[in-house]
Design a protein around this motif. Structure first.
Motif, PDB file in Angstrom:
ATOM      1  N   PHE A 134      13.103   3.062  -8.060  1.00 19.29           N
ATOM      2  CA  PHE A 134      12.116   3.886  -8.871  1.00 19.29           C
ATOM      3  C   PHE A 134      10.844   3.371  -8.672  1.00 19.29           C
ATOM      4  CE2 PHE A 134      10.276   5.295 -12.962  1.00 19.29           C
ATOM      5  CZ  PHE A 134      10.377   6.661 -12.586  1.00 19.29           C
ATOM      6  N   ALA A 135      10.327   1.908  -8.688  1.00 20.94           N
ATOM      7  CA  ALA A 135       8.937   1.543  -8.812  1.00 20.94           C
ATOM      8  C   ALA A 135       8.455   2.020  -7.283  1.00 20.94           C
ATOM      9  CB  ALA A 135       9.032   0.017  -8.821  1.00 20.94           C
ATOM     10  N   ASP A 136       9.588   1.965  -6.206  1.00 21.22           N
ATOM     11  CA  ASP A 136       8.999   2.252  -4.781  1.00 21.22           C
ATOM     12  C   ASP A 136       8.533   3.702  -4.899  1.00 21.22           C
ATOM     13  OD1 ASP A 136       8.596   1.380  -1.988  1.00 21.22           O
ATOM     14  OD2 ASP A 136      10.328   2.627  -1.562  1.00 21.22           O
ATOM     15  N   LYS A 137       9.405   4.587  -5.399  1.00 18.01           N
ATOM     16  CA  LYS A 137       8.951   6.002  -5.700  1.00 18.01           C
ATOM     17  C   LYS A 137       7.757   6.140  -6.272  1.00 18.01           C
ATOM     18  CE  LYS A 137      11.564  10.196  -7.447  1.00 18.01           C
ATOM     19  NZ  LYS A 137      11.019  10.320  -8.880  1.00 18.01           N
ATOM     20  N   VAL A 138       7.437   5.459  -7.488  1.00 15.57           N
ATOM     21  CA  VAL A 138       6.292   5.673  -8.157  1.00 15.57           C
ATOM     22  C   VAL A 138       4.928   5.288  -7.362  1.00 15.57           C
ATOM     23  CG1 VAL A 138       5.022   4.704 -10.155  1.00 15.57           C
ATOM     24  CG2 VAL A 138       7.587   5.412 -10.418  1.00 15.57           C
ATOM     25  N   ARG A 139       5.116   4.067  -6.467  1.00 16.37           N
ATOM     26  CA  ARG A 139       4.113   3.731  -5.684  1.00 16.37           C
ATOM     27  C   ARG A 139       4.007   4.979  -4.597  1.00 16.37           C
ATOM     28  NH1 ARG A 139       4.909   3.784  -0.507  1.00 16.37           N
ATOM     29  NH2 ARG A 139       6.824   3.213  -0.485  1.00 16.37           N
ATOM     30  N   GLN A 140       4.961   5.534  -4.115  1.00 16.31           N
ATOM     31  CA  GLN A 140       4.927   6.254  -3.207  1.00 16.31           C
ATOM     32  C   GLN A 140       4.106   7.684  -3.569  1.00 16.31           C
ATOM     33  OE1 GLN A 140       8.331   8.356  -1.279  1.00 16.31           O
ATOM     34  NE2 GLN A 140       7.179   7.869   0.891  1.00 16.31           N
ATOM     35  N   GLU A 141       4.352   8.025  -4.777  1.00 14.69           N
ATOM     36  CA  GLU A 141       3.794   9.194  -5.149  1.00 14.69           C
ATOM     37  C   GLU A 141       2.604   8.974  -5.701  1.00 14.69           C
ATOM     38  OE1 GLU A 141       8.314  11.192  -7.116  1.00 14.69           O
ATOM     39  OE2 GLU A 141       6.459  10.295  -8.599  1.00 14.69           O
ATOM     40  N   ASN A 142       2.170   7.903  -6.151  1.00  5.47           N
ATOM     41  CA  ASN A 142       0.660   7.636  -6.578  1.00  5.47           C
ATOM     42  C   ASN A 142      -0.315   6.961  -5.455  1.00  5.47           C
ATOM     43  OD1 ASN A 142       0.713   8.369  -9.691  1.00  5.47           O
ATOM     44  ND2 ASN A 142       2.656   7.496  -9.114  1.00  5.47           N
ATOM     45  N   CYS A 143       0.394   6.320  -4.782  1.00  2.20           N
ATOM     46  CA  CYS A 143      -0.577   5.458  -3.740  1.00  2.20           C
ATOM     47  C   CYS A 143      -0.228   5.778  -2.276  1.00  2.20           C
ATOM     48  CB  CYS A 143      -0.258   3.868  -3.919  1.00  2.20           C
ATOM     49  SG  CYS A 143      -0.589   3.432  -5.614  1.00  2.20           S
ATOM     50  N   GLY A 144       0.832   6.506  -2.082  1.00  2.00           N
ATOM     51  CA  GLY A 144       1.248   6.643  -0.555  1.00  2.00           C
ATOM     52  C   GLY A 144       1.681   5.766   0.270  1.00  2.00           C
ATOM     53  N   ASP A 145       2.064   5.854   1.574  1.00  2.00           N
ATOM     54  CA  ASP A 145       2.535   4.925   2.220  1.00  2.00           C
ATOM     55  C   ASP A 145       1.709   3.997   2.883  1.00  2.00           C
ATOM     56  OD1 ASP A 145       5.321   5.745   1.803  1.00  2.00           O
ATOM     57  OD2 ASP A 145       5.429   7.261   3.278  1.00  2.00           O
ATOM     58  N   ALA A 146       0.395   4.278   2.646  1.00  2.00           N
ATOM     59  CA  ALA A 146      -0.688   3.454   3.638  1.00  2.00           C
ATOM     60  C   ALA A 146      -0.841   1.981   2.737  1.00  2.00           C
ATOM     61  CB  ALA A 146      -1.870   4.117   3.806  1.00  2.00           C
ATOM     62  N   VAL A 147      -0.861   1.118   3.330  1.00  2.00           N
ATOM     63  CA  VAL A 147      -0.922  -0.388   2.850  1.00  2.00           C
ATOM     64  C   VAL A 147      -2.201  -0.651   2.889  1.00  2.00           C
ATOM     65  CG1 VAL A 147       0.065  -2.803   3.009  1.00  2.00           C
ATOM     66  CG2 VAL A 147       1.616  -1.099   3.186  1.00  2.00           C
ATOM     67  N   HIS A 148      -3.050  -1.255   2.044  1.00  4.48           N
ATOM     68  CA  HIS A 148      -4.381  -1.795   2.215  1.00  4.48           C
ATOM     69  C   HIS A 148      -4.441  -3.170   2.536  1.00  4.48           C
ATOM     70  CE1 HIS A 148      -5.912   1.926   0.438  1.00  4.48           C
ATOM     71  NE2 HIS A 148      -5.020   1.821  -0.320  1.00  4.48           N
ATOM     72  N   LEU A 149      -4.962  -3.733   3.678  1.00  3.79           N
ATOM     73  CA  LEU A 149      -5.177  -4.863   4.021  1.00  3.79           C
ATOM     74  C   LEU A 149      -6.396  -5.552   3.614  1.00  3.79           C
ATOM     75  CD1 LEU A 149      -4.012  -4.824   7.828  1.00  3.79           C
ATOM     76  CD2 LEU A 149      -2.603  -5.000   5.528  1.00  3.79           C
ATOM     77  N   ARG A 150      -6.488  -6.737   2.851  1.00  5.56           N
ATOM     78  CA  ARG A 150      -7.718  -7.271   2.314  1.00  5.56           C
ATOM     79  C   ARG A 150      -7.715  -8.591   3.016  1.00  5.56           C
ATOM     80  NH1 ARG A 150      -8.198  -2.814  -0.738  1.00  5.56           N
ATOM     81  NH2 ARG A 150      -7.407  -2.603  -2.911  1.00  5.56           N
ATOM     82  N   ALA A 151      -8.822  -8.873   3.672  1.00  5.27           N
ATOM     83  CA  ALA A 151      -9.096 -10.242   4.558  1.00  5.27           C
ATOM     84  C   ALA A 151      -9.352 -11.178   3.337  1.00  5.27           C
ATOM     85  CB  ALA A 151     -10.127 -10.124   5.429  1.00  5.27           C
ATOM     86  N   LEU A 152      -8.612 -12.118   3.356  1.00  9.72           N
ATOM     87  CA  LEU A 152      -8.754 -13.295   2.247  1.00  9.72           C
ATOM     88  C   LEU A 152      -9.519 -14.341   2.937  1.00  9.72           C
ATOM     89  CD1 LEU A 152      -8.255 -14.632  -0.560  1.00  9.72           C
ATOM     90  CD2 LEU A 152      -6.141 -15.649   0.567  1.00  9.72           C
ATOM     91  N   ILE A 153     -10.746 -14.834   2.374  1.00 12.44           N
ATOM     92  CA  ILE A 153     -11.453 -15.888   2.811  1.00 12.44           C
ATOM     93  C   ILE A 153     -11.653 -17.216   1.861  1.00 12.44           C
ATOM     94  CG2 ILE A 153     -13.898 -16.820   3.536  1.00 12.44           C
ATOM     95  CD1 ILE A 153     -14.607 -13.989   4.665  1.00 12.44           C
ATOM     96  N   GLU A 154     -10.774 -18.263   1.876  1.00 14.04           N
ATOM     97  CA  GLU A 154     -10.742 -19.216   0.943  1.00 14.04           C
ATOM     98  C   GLU A 154     -12.027 -20.394   1.358  1.00 14.04           C
ATOM     99  OE1 GLU A 154      -5.729 -19.199   0.601  1.00 14.04           O
ATOM    100  OE2 GLU A 154      -6.771 -20.420   2.213  1.00 14.04           O
ATOM    101  N   PHE A 155     -13.071 -19.984   0.651  1.00  7.88           N
ATOM    102  CA  PHE A 155     -14.298 -20.857   1.091  1.00  7.88           C
ATOM    103  C   PHE A 155     -14.637 -21.908   0.542  1.00  7.88           C
ATOM    104  CE2 PHE A 155     -17.255 -19.695  -2.336  1.00  7.88           C
ATOM    105  CZ  PHE A 155     -16.376 -18.699  -3.109  1.00  7.88           C
ATOM    106  N   SER A 156     -13.840 -22.359  -0.552  1.00  7.82           N
ATOM    107  CA  SER A 156     -14.121 -23.948  -0.915  1.00  7.82           C
ATOM    108  C   SER A 156     -12.803 -24.118  -1.727  1.00  7.82           C
ATOM    109  CB  SER A 156     -15.155 -23.763  -1.949  1.00  7.82           C
ATOM    110  OG  SER A 156     -15.309 -25.016  -2.769  1.00  7.82           O
TER     111      SER A 156
END
Ligand code: SAM
Length: 336
Positions: free
Chosen positions: A25-47
């Motif tokens: 059900f959570a997967d269905k809610v994700r698909q209906e509200n956010c779609g199938d595209a996954v956002h990639l965020r580049a993580l920089i651990e700077f200190s």
């Protein structure tokens, strides 16, 4: 399963017979509200320099076995530039609570990175309202600061010398300043109850958080919690799935801590409500010392951080890589 009372959340968390239904059900809610595209965020651990005493964290000030580092502002911007050239639309700047990075230094870094036409997320802990305001004016779009647990007593035990009310105040200030505000919790802290996890979820809802990061606790050998058991992955996934159902359109990362407990933990999370991955783009010579929990360094060097491998892995579960900045839909709509 549209909305849940506190009792229903507790029952769901305690009862494992409905897990498959909950995840689907959570997967269905994700698909209906956010779609199938996954956002990639580049993580920089700077200190990895930190003034805090969080009992679970490998970077806490008392851990003298960590080789401490601090990237120069130029190196941070250069790392962001490389991430943007390889296609990232968001850069996440994360560090311990390192006061060397003053308001002015951080504003300069943020402004330079914003010139690259990318969304900027900060994850640098508790700062004053004035600092948050200055970072926003410099161009920061989002801010991540987990509440870790809403159980005040447990919070006080886990965070010597810290102030729960200030953590909450920070989150409210960030919302007030119109950041996309991210919070989240650890699952499996010693002494944590199922009831308090239900309260964590209700807290996310009450705050109307824009992003939620949920991570299983993983015991670090150089911390006071070294002999405690790790958190349970299934329980962490359930907290995440219920959060997705209650906060339909928010961004939810599949966290690296989930992958520490299961080889394909992030892919699993993407099928239980998550829609974001945060690949680590920090040079390994630094990130190997950003060991908030054991084996993280190994994961940071993992192939999952290569964009082509990520594309293929996502394809294998019917998902694609998002091409936009990945703001929360509700927020993006209200600003157009
Ligand atoms: N200093 C910033 C802050 O306080 O928000 C960001 C850095 S902090 C290291 C990032 C996150 O790491 C924390 O919010 C915490 O939930 C997570 N973390 C730290 N130690 C961990 C552990 N042993 N297991 C799982 N997650 C952990």
């Amino acid at each position: 399963m549209e909305t849940f009372s506190r009792k229903e959340i507790i029952d769901l968390l305690k009862d494992n017979s409905q897990n498959d239904r909950l995840f689907a059900f959570a997967d269905k809610v994700r698909q209906e509200n956010c779609g199938d595209a996954v956002h990639l965020r580049a993580l920089i651990e700077f200190s990895n320099i930190c003034r805090c005493y969080c009992k679970y964290c490998g970077l806490q000030v008392n851990n003298s076995s960590v080789e401490r580092y601090r990237m120069t502002p130029e190196a941070v911007v250069e790392c962001a530039r490389n991430a943007v050239s390889s296609g990232y639309k968001t850069v996440v700047l994360q560090s311990g609570e390192d006061k060397y990075f003053s308001k002015d230094i951080l504003c300069t870094i943020i402004k330079e990175i914003k010139n690259l036409d990318v969304a900027v997320t900060l994850s640098i802990g508790e700062r004053s309202y004035e600092e948050y305001k200055a970072f926003k004016e410099a161009g920061a779009d989002r801010y991540l600061i987990r509440i870790e647990t809403t159980d005040r007593n447990l919070y006080n035990i886990m965070h010597p010398k810290a102030d729960f009310d200030n953590r909450v105040r920070c989150l409210k200030n960030l919302k007030r300043l119109r950041y996309e505000t991210g919070t989240g919790c650890l699952v499996g802290l010693p002494g944590q109850t199922i009831e308090s996890l239900a309260d964590d979820i209700l807290f996310f809802k009450e705050l109307d958080a824009d992003m939620i990061g949920i991570g299983p606790f993983i015991a670090h050998p150089q911390t006071p919690l070294k002999d405690c058991s790790n958190g349970n992955l299934t329980l962490a996934l359930k907290v995440m799935a219920i959060t997705r159902i209650l906060l339909k359109d928010i961004n939810i990362p599949a966290t690296t801590a989930m992958e520490t407990l299961n080889f394909d933990g992030r892919l699993l999370a993407l099928e239980c409500g998550a829609n974001v991955i945060m690949p680590n783009v920090t040079a390994f010579s630094y990130s190997k010392n950003y060991e908030i929990y054991p084996d993280k360094a190994h994961l940071d060097d993992d192939i999952m951080n290569s964009r082509s491998i990520i594309n293929n892995k996502l394809k294998s579960i019917g998902r694609t890589v998002a091409k936009d900045f990945g703001f929360r839909k509700k927020q993006a709509d209200s600003e157009t």
